[in-house]
Design an enzyme around this catalytic site. Structure first.
Site: not given
Ligand code: VGL
Ligand code: ZN
Length: 219
Positions: A22, A120, A165
Site C-alpha cells: 500500500d 484489495k 496492512c
Molecule cells: C490500511 C487502514 C485502512 C493500511 C488500509 O494500508 O494499513 N490501513 N486501509
C-alpha cells in the site's frame, strides 16, 4: 526461522518475493489517511526492490461509500470502532477510492519490474488489511495460490502501515506456510492505542522475522 538471521542468508534468490504494501498517496503526508513519515521510506523501498527479481505491489482499492469509511456511518468519526458482521472494525477517513489520485502509488516509487499488482478492499461491505484474506478472515485474495504456484516461498514485507496492512499480511503469510520477514526500517505505522507495539509482539509470536538491517538484503 524466527529469531536472528545471518545477513548472508537474506540475499534474495529465486524463492524470494518482496511484497510492497500500500505505498499509495493517501497513506503518505498530505493524503487522506496519512501515516507519519510514510513517504520517507520510498527511497529505501526502491533500493531494496532492486535486489529482488520478484516484486508484488498491493493497492488498497475501495469503492466510494466503502463500509470502512466513517462517512458511511452517520454519527461516527474516523478511528471509532464499530461491530461489523465479521467482528470489530476501525472506521477510517475516506481513502484510496478506486481511480482517484489518493489511490495511486507514490510517484517516487521505482518498481517498474513488479510482476503483480494485487488490489484489495474492493468489496463494499468488507475491509481488507491483509494481502491474503479480507477482514472477514474467510475471503481469499488469491495471493497465496499465486505465490505458491510460482514457487515464491520466502516473503519480505515493506510499506504501510506496519500495524495494519503489513502486520495482517505477515501474520497470514505465516498461517499459509510462507517464511515471512518484515523490514522494519522500510515500514511506518499508524499506532492507534498501542497498536504498533502489539503488532510487533504478535508478529514475533507468529514467527515473523523482524529485519532491522535492510542493507543485508542488497549485500
Ligand atoms: C490500511 C487502514 C485502512 C493500511 C488500509 O494500508 O494499513 N490501513 N486501509
Ligand atoms: Zn483501506
Amino acid at each position: 526461522m524466527a529469531g536472528s538471521v545471518k545477513p548472508a542468508s537474506m540475499k534474495p534468490g529465486e524463492r524470494d518475493a518482496l511484497i510492497v504494501i500500500d505505498m499509495q498517496n493517501d497513506f503518505c503526508p498530505g493524503g487522506a489517511l496519512a501515516v507519519g513519515e510514510g513517504d520517507r521510506i520510498v527511497p529505501l523501498i526502491n533500493r531494496i526492490a532492486g535486489a529482488f527479481a520478484h516484486v508484488v505491489l498491493t493497492q488498497d482499492w475501495h469503492p466510494p461509500g466503502h463500509r470502512s469509511f466513517a462517512s458511511a456511518h452517520p454519527g461516527r468519526k474516523p478511528f471509532d470502532t464499530v461491530e461489523f458482521p465479521y467482528g470489530p472494525q476501525t472506521l477510517w477517513p475516506d481513502h484510496c477510492v478506486q481511480g482517484t489520485a489518493g489511490a495511486a502509488f507514490h510517484a517516487g516509487l521505482e518498481v517498474g519490474h513488479a510482476e503483480l499488482v494485487l488490489r484489495k478492499g474492493y468489496r463494499t461491505g468488507i475491509d481488507s488489511y491483509s494481502a491474503f484474506f479480507e477482514n472477514d478472515r474467510q475471503t481469499p485474495t488469491g495471493l497465496a495460490g499465486y505465490l505458491r504456484e510460482r514457487g515464491l516461498t520466502r516473503l519480505h514485507f515493506v510499506g504501510l502501515a506496519t500495524d495494519f496492512c503489513v502486520q495482517y499480511s505477515a501474520l497470514d503469510a505465516r498461517r499459509a506456510g510462507f517464511d515471512a520477514i518484515v523490514v522494519a526500517e522500510a515500514c511506518r505505522g499508524i499506532d492507534l492505542g498501542g497498536s504498533l507495539a502489539q503488532a510487533w509482539a504478535a508478529m514475533n509470536a507468529a514467527g515473523v522475522v523482524r529485519l532491522d538491517d535492510a542493507a543485508a538484503l542488497a549485500a
